[in-house]
Design an enzyme around this catalytic site. Structure first.
Site, PDB file in Angstrom:
ATOM      1  N   GLY A  66       1.309  -1.481   0.070  1.00  0.00           N
ATOM      2  CA  GLY A  66      -0.034   0.580   0.198  1.00  0.00           C
ATOM      3  C   GLY A  66       0.846   1.380  -0.298  1.00  0.00           C
ATOM      4  O   GLY A  66       2.147   1.890  -0.432  1.00  0.00           O
ATOM      5  N   LEU A  68       0.506   3.907  -1.911  1.00  0.00           N
ATOM      6  CA  LEU A  68       1.093   3.562  -3.532  1.00  0.00           C
ATOM      7  C   LEU A  68       1.196   4.349  -4.132  1.00  0.00           C
ATOM      8  O   LEU A  68       1.341   6.231  -3.865  1.00  0.00           O
ATOM      9  CB  LEU A  68      -0.278   3.099  -4.694  1.00  0.00           C
ATOM     10  CG  LEU A  68      -1.227   2.010  -4.103  1.00  0.00           C
ATOM     11  CD1 LEU A  68      -2.016   2.103  -4.848  1.00  0.00           C
ATOM     12  CD2 LEU A  68      -0.292   0.619  -3.562  1.00  0.00           C
ATOM     13  N   HIS A  69       2.404   4.220  -4.949  1.00  0.00           N
ATOM     14  CA  HIS A  69       3.596   5.649  -5.672  1.00  0.00           C
ATOM     15  C   HIS A  69       3.372   5.355  -7.375  1.00  0.00           C
ATOM     16  O   HIS A  69       2.949   4.414  -7.373  1.00  0.00           O
ATOM     17  CB  HIS A  69       5.145   5.992  -5.130  1.00  0.00           C
ATOM     18  CG  HIS A  69       5.351   4.308  -4.871  1.00  0.00           C
ATOM     19  ND1 HIS A  69       6.083   3.974  -5.909  1.00  0.00           N
ATOM     20  CD2 HIS A  69       5.873   4.020  -4.073  1.00  0.00           C
ATOM     21  CE1 HIS A  69       7.109   2.748  -5.386  1.00  0.00           C
ATOM     22  NE2 HIS A  69       6.292   3.324  -4.212  1.00  0.00           N
ATOM     23  N   GLU A  70       3.605   6.001  -8.088  1.00  0.00           N
ATOM     24  CA  GLU A  70       4.135   4.789  -9.276  1.00  0.00           C
ATOM     25  C   GLU A  70       5.225   4.490  -9.719  1.00  0.00           C
ATOM     26  O   GLU A  70       4.125   4.064 -10.336  1.00  0.00           O
ATOM     27  CB  GLU A  70       5.162   6.773 -10.087  1.00  0.00           C
ATOM     28  CG  GLU A  70       4.338   8.292 -10.383  1.00  0.00           C
ATOM     29  CD  GLU A  70       2.996   7.802 -11.070  1.00  0.00           C
ATOM     30  OE1 GLU A  70       3.304   7.032 -11.843  1.00  0.00           O
ATOM     31  OE2 GLU A  70       2.395   8.129 -11.803  1.00  0.00           O
ATOM     32  N   HIS A  72       4.420   1.415  -8.346  1.00  0.00           N
ATOM     33  CA  HIS A  72       3.497   0.980  -7.948  1.00  0.00           C
ATOM     34  C   HIS A  72       2.471   0.457  -9.120  1.00  0.00           C
ATOM     35  O   HIS A  72       2.349  -0.025  -9.108  1.00  0.00           O
ATOM     36  CB  HIS A  72       2.872   0.725  -6.618  1.00  0.00           C
ATOM     37  CG  HIS A  72       3.536   0.806  -5.525  1.00  0.00           C
ATOM     38  ND1 HIS A  72       3.247   1.456  -4.708  1.00  0.00           N
ATOM     39  CD2 HIS A  72       3.728  -0.226  -4.784  1.00  0.00           C
ATOM     40  CE1 HIS A  72       4.019   1.307  -3.232  1.00  0.00           C
ATOM     41  NE2 HIS A  72       4.357  -0.055  -3.975  1.00  0.00           N
ATOM     42  N   GLU A 183      11.463  -4.483  -9.943  1.00  0.00           N
ATOM     43  CA  GLU A 183      13.369  -4.847  -9.941  1.00  0.00           C
ATOM     44  C   GLU A 183      13.675  -3.566  -9.209  1.00  0.00           C
ATOM     45  O   GLU A 183      14.557  -3.746  -8.662  1.00  0.00           O
ATOM     46  CB  GLU A 183      13.339  -3.898 -11.385  1.00  0.00           C
ATOM     47  CG  GLU A 183      13.525  -5.484 -12.589  1.00  0.00           C
ATOM     48  CD  GLU A 183      13.770  -5.207 -13.902  1.00  0.00           C
ATOM     49  OE1 GLU A 183      14.551  -4.076 -14.064  1.00  0.00           O
ATOM     50  OE2 GLU A 183      13.561  -5.397 -14.581  1.00  0.00           O
ATOM     51  N   ASP A 185      12.905  -4.054  -5.058  1.00  0.00           N
ATOM     52  CA  ASP A 185      13.457  -4.743  -4.503  1.00  0.00           C
ATOM     53  C   ASP A 185      14.295  -6.254  -5.707  1.00  0.00           C
ATOM     54  O   ASP A 185      13.488  -7.466  -6.156  1.00  0.00           O
ATOM     55  CB  ASP A 185      12.107  -5.572  -3.525  1.00  0.00           C
ATOM     56  CG  ASP A 185      11.673  -3.536  -3.452  1.00  0.00           C
ATOM     57  OD1 ASP A 185      12.456  -3.741  -1.691  1.00  0.00           O
ATOM     58  OD2 ASP A 185      10.082  -3.671  -3.244  1.00  0.00           O
TER      59      ASP A 185
END
Ligand code: PAF
Length: 316
Positions: A66, A68-70, A72, A183, A185
């Site tokens: 959660g 969320l950002h760009e 995600h 990528e 992570d």
């Protein structure tokens, strides 16, 4: 009613329609019905997945914690291309946080997340409670033998056990045919790929390149912790990757030399502390001493009280 997400969140045990919008799926084969659903109950999610599978639909899963950002949203846009029903999970997973880590303070805003998910065409948001995911008496974990011994696994013991466990559970609950991971992570992605192979999950794993701010900082929910000064210092991660890429292009091959240069650069920024700067094999994550093939450069740096990671596969 795009962008106008109602405030009411459904109670555990049920789901309900939160928006009604007419939309065709990108595959063109299945009209989702113009709704985004919030499902908070595990059995309801499994029943919904069974109904979809019986109807011949392909479920795509984007697991998230959660806020969320760009980055995600890029995963979700990619996910939209690979199936009929795009599901995201939103779950801040307690088992992947160490005792002194930021589980309690990790940013959470389901209403905001639902709006963003809706804006990129998500069909289902699965947001279970920790109590339901790890009910009393819970004792089963998924552990990889070798890959978690490197990089983030050294300073975050148990982290990848928590990740592998929750992703396995999400796979069993959401029943996707395709799952999308970032990528950013990188070690997590390698671990999930290995786990899917080892445990014979019939799921295709797709990695999506890191999304960056205009100045190069990798998007992360944890960037919200940074003050303006820390935000400036945080650029040292991206600058280190760039510096190493430039040095490799100019002929440097010795990993220690590159680590020294990156470490000096990082330390020149206020309020930074290096967890690791490493060069490794992009698949096994084993240490690499000479850069004579594509090599993963990965780093983790504390900026103030925030631990940030970044990586790039650099080619000689
Ligand atoms: O990358 C993340 O946000 C989490 O590690 C994941 C994959 C959702 C598991 O909790």
């Amino acid at each position: 009613m795009r962008g106008g997400f109602p405030i009411d969140i459904c109670q555990p045990g049920h789901y309900k329609t939160l928006l009604t919008i007419e939309r065709e799926s990108s595959s063109g084969s299945f009209a989702v019905g113009g709704t985004i659903k919030l499902i908070t109950n595990i059995e309801s999610m499994q029943e919904e997945a069974n109904r979809l599978l019986e109807a011949g639909k392909t479920i795509v899963l984007v697991p998230t914690m959660g806020f969320l950002h760009e980055g995600h949203l890029a995963l979700m846009r990619e996910g939209r291309k690979h199936g009929d029903v795009l599901t995201i999970s939103i779950f801040v997973n307690p088992t992947q946080f160490g005792q002194n880590e930021d589980f309690n303070t990790y940013p959470r805003d389901l209403k905001r997340d639902m709006n963003l998910a809706e804006s990129v065409g998500v069909d289902i948001v699965f947001a279970p409670t920790a109590e339901a995911m790890y009910e009393k008496g819970y004792q089963t974990y998924v552990n990889l033998e070798v890959l978690p011994r490197y990089l983030c696994g050294i300073s975050r013991p148990g982290h990848f056990r928590g990740v592998a466990t929750v992703v396995t559970k999400l796979f069993n609950i959401v029943k996707p045919r395709v799952a999308i991971f970032g990528e950013k992570d990188y070690q997590q992605l390698v671990i999930i790929r290995r786990m899917v192979k080892d445990l014979n999950f019939d799921i295709r794993i797709i990695g999506v390149p890191t999304v960056r701010e205009a100045d190069g900082l990798a998007t992360s929910s944890r960037n919200t912790y940074l003050s303006q000064e820390e935000r400036d210092s945080a650029l040292c991660l991206y600058q280190s990757l760039q510096l190493a890429a430039e040095k490799i292009a100019r002929g440097t091959r010795n990993a220690d030399e590159l680590i020294d240069a990156a470490s000096r650069l990082i330390r020149s920024h206020p309020d930074t502390r290096i967890d690791y700067v490493a060069f490794c094999d992009p698949e096994t994550l084993e240490n690499v001493e000479r850069i004579d093939r594509p090599t993963l450069m990965a780093l983790a740096v504390w900026v103030g009280k925030t631990r940030l990671i970044d990586n790039a596969v650099l080619k000689p």
